[in-house]
Design a protein around this motif. Structure first.
Motif: not given
Length: 314
Positions: A20, A90, A117, A159, A208
């Motif tokens: 991440t 994420d 996403y 995110s 995600h």
């Protein structure tokens, strides 16, 4: 002073935080700082973070308070003009902040900036969201009706959003009374969307990760404090898309509580839903005895493990 402050709340993500954090550091847009707030991790998360030597990283450690308080801590410490969020399990593609920056430049009047996403279940199952009344990629612009466009999949996902820091002075931060992924992010997005325009870029620039360990959304229902949405009842009377949007969440929360055997809370949510907003198949589900509903839920989870996904909410 950086343009973006990237806030990463961290709690027991030793197996994910390196990937991440690398995805955040490897952005094509370079004007940012990263605030990692360790929310009382008990694994090797801190050790993984401290292995990074990059002056864009600001590391904080505190006692465990939950994700809302942790994000709020980061907002207060942030030096940037715009706040972007990234959960510790994420992933961002290299163009993510660049896309948000372009949205911000093109639509400066907005209070919420969203990028598209993908939902990653495993290497064989990666799902692209569907947004109601939104053109396919490539498209960027002001979302005409944020609530209607989020009926099936949510336009704003934590995110993949950015918010000018000044907006928090107008609408407040995350509600710490809502806990363990029980609607605290949704609660903030809708407060912003009721006061500001929302911009969206339909290019996918984040992931995600839904196979991650220790996701707060998997926490026991009875240990969580869910959003009630009572403060929006006046707006719902005249905003029908907001009403349906909230009813779909109420429906989801109602089913979770029925599965957990909490019929009092189940009835609370059901009583606040306009029956016209409940899909036919879901009306059947909510009428079933708890034991049968639990068996059907077990079958649904089994099918998901076989990469067969479906929703009962539309």
């Amino acid at each position: 002073m950086p343009l973006f402050s990237v806030i990463i709340p961290l709690f027991n993500k030793e197996n994910f935080i390196e990937t991440t954090l690398k995805s955040a550091l490897n952005q094509t847009f370079s004007d940012f700082e990263i605030l990692i707030i360790n929310d009382g991790s008990t694994d090797k998360s801190e050790e993984k973070v401290l292995n990074f030597n990059d002056n864009r990283i600001r590391y904080f450690s505190k006692e465990n308070e939950g994700v809302s308080a942790t994000r709020n801590f980061g907002i207060k410490k942030a030096n940037g003009e715009i706040i972007a969020f990234l959960d510790a399990d994420d992933y961002w593609y290299p163009n993510h902040l660049e896309n948000l920056f372009q949205l911000y430049n093109q639509f400066p009047e907005c209070g919420l900036y969203c990028t598209n996403y993908e939902r990653f279940y495993n290497t064989n199952k990666i799902v692209k969201p569907f947004f109601v009344a939104i053109p396919e990629f490539p498209w960027k612009g002001i979302v005409k009706d944020f609530f209607k466009s989020s009926y099936i999949d949510r336009i704003a996902w934590t995110s993949a959003v950015a918010i000018p820091k000044i907006v928090f002075n107008k609408v407040g931060c995350f509600d710490t009374k809502i806990t363990l992924g029980a609607g605290e992010d949704t609660h903030l997005w809708l407060r912003i969307a009721l006061k500001y325009k929302v911009a969206l870029d339909t290019e996918i620039s984040s992931r995600h990760v839904l196979d991650a360990e220790n996701r707060i959304s998997l926490s026991n229902t009875l240990k969580r404090k869910f959003a009630k949405f009572d403060e929006f009842k006046e707006e719902e009377k005249t905003n029908l898309s907001l009403k349906k949007y909230l009813d779909l969440y109420r429906l989801e929360f109602a089913i979770k509580h029925k599965l957990a055997g909490d019929l009092t809370t189940f009835n609370y949510y059901i009583e606040n839903i306009d029956r016209k907003n409940i899909p036919f198949k879901t009306k059947i589900l909510i009428s079933l005895p708890v034991s049968i509903l639990q068996k059907l839920f077990s079958i649904k989870k089994y099918l998901e493990r076989k990469n067969i996904l479906f929703s009962v909410y539309h």
